[in-house]
Design a protein around this motif. Structure first.
Motif, short mmCIF file in Angstrom:
data_model
loop_
_atom_site.label_atom_id
_atom_site.label_comp_id
_atom_site.label_asym_id
_atom_site.label_seq_id
_atom_site.Cartn_x
_atom_site.Cartn_y
_atom_site.Cartn_z
N TYR A 133 42.53 25.96 19.94
CA TYR A 133 42.78 24.59 19.48
C TYR A 133 41.73 23.64 20.03
O TYR A 133 41.20 22.80 19.32
N ARG B 21 42.68 26.06 8.36
CA ARG B 21 44.11 26.18 8.66
C ARG B 21 44.60 24.96 9.43
O ARG B 21 45.72 24.50 9.24
N THR B 22 43.76 24.40 10.28
CA THR B 22 44.17 23.26 11.11
C THR B 22 44.19 21.95 10.32
O THR B 22 45.11 21.15 10.45
N TYR B 23 43.17 21.73 9.49
CA TYR B 23 43.02 20.41 8.85
C TYR B 23 43.24 20.42 7.33
O TYR B 23 43.05 19.40 6.67
N ASP C 175 48.57 19.51 11.61
CA ASP C 175 48.60 20.35 12.80
C ASP C 175 48.87 19.49 14.03
O ASP C 175 47.99 18.76 14.48
N ALA D 100 46.67 20.20 17.34
CA ALA D 100 45.27 19.75 17.24
C ALA D 100 45.19 18.22 17.32
O ALA D 100 44.33 17.67 18.00
N GLU E 80 54.49 17.79 12.57
CA GLU E 80 53.92 18.77 11.62
C GLU E 80 55.09 19.44 10.91
O GLU E 80 55.89 20.10 11.54
#
Lengths: 132, 137
Positions: free
Chosen positions: A4, A44-46, B92, B95, B134
């Motif tokens: 992360y 996948r994160t954003y 997320d 993050a 999320e």
């Protein structure tokens, strides 16, 4: 550094360097990951690829410059990292739904209204409650 | 038939400082910044990916809506973290938590699995607290 942290670091790298040359090699190195692995984790994160994110940041910078400066569209295009006015204009239009010049005209009009008729920007119910 | 929420109010202690927080920490954009009668400032911001929402950063000050006493009460409620103002969504949570934390945003709780998704809570620089959530896909 966990995954992360690496992805966030690369995202912040794009934020700070979006007007310069930024490519997948730079970003994956920044994240200490292989290009493939980085690409997959970033998306996948954003929910968008690094390239999509980079382009969005550049268009945002361009919007600010169109709104706040007198620079020519061609200068802005180069300043925010695009290499041709044609590709910049096409991308700007696909993201904002208008050409850079139309966007500038619209923003200037809004600024003019904010300065000259600010009460027209405020819903009447708020104006009557807050303004003497 | 009500179709959507277009404006909502977040009361703040200082509009310049609030604008700096919402723009430079949270990454929002200014939607409107207009001053009426030389004093009442209509300042709205919103998340870049949600263009049809304006969050009004409303200054708490004695005037037409607040008298001196109620303005001070309101400021104390905000400062003391009693005003839970809303839920911001993120693709997320962890993050976004790491990014905002690196920018100096104060978190009240770390990302944690909840029945409705992964949630952290943070506060703005006035003291209003928010959920950062999320949602599961």
């Amino acid at each position: 550094m966990d995954l992360y942290h690496r992805i966030v670091k690369a995202k912040l790298f794009i934020d700070d360097n979006c007007c310069n040359t930024v490519n997948l090699d730079h970003l994956s190195q920044e994240a200490c990951l292989s290009k493939f692995h980085f690409l997959r984790l970033f998306k996948r994160t954003y929910n968008k690829t690094p390239h999509q994110y980079l382009t969005e940041r550049r268009i945002e910078k361009a919007k600010t410059k169109l709104s706040d400066t007198d620079l020519k569209v061609q200068e802005i295009c180069m300043d925010v990292g695009f290499e041709s006015v044609t590709s910049f204009t096409l991308k700007f239009r696909s993201v904002t739904g208008q050409t850079p010049m139309d966007y500038r005209k619209k923003r200037l009009k809004i600024k003019q209204i904010q300065n000259e008729q600010p009460d027209s920007m405020v819903p009447g119910c708020f104006a009557t409650k807050y303004v003497d | 038939m009500i179709t959507k929420l277009s404006h909502t109010t977040v009361y703040v202690l200082d509009q310049d400082e609030a604008m700096d927080f919402y723009v430079n920490k949270l990454g929002f954009e200014v939607r409107t910044d207009a001053t009426m009668n030389g004093s009442f400032r209509w300042l709205t911001v919103g998340p870049k990916d949600q263009p049809d929402l304006e969050i009004i950063l409303m200054l708490v000050q004695p005037g037409f809506l607040f008298d001196d006493q109620s303005a001070e009460q309101m400021k104390n409620l905000i400062r003391n973290g009693k005003m839970g103002t809303g839920v911001f969504e993120t693709p997320d949570c962890k993050a976004t938590y790491l990014e905002l934390k690196s920018k100096g945003v104060e978190f009240l709780s770390e990302p944690k699995q909840q029945p409705y998704g992964i949630e952290a809570t943070f506060k703005d620089n006035s003291g209003n607290w928010f959920s950062l959530t999320e949602r599961p896909e």
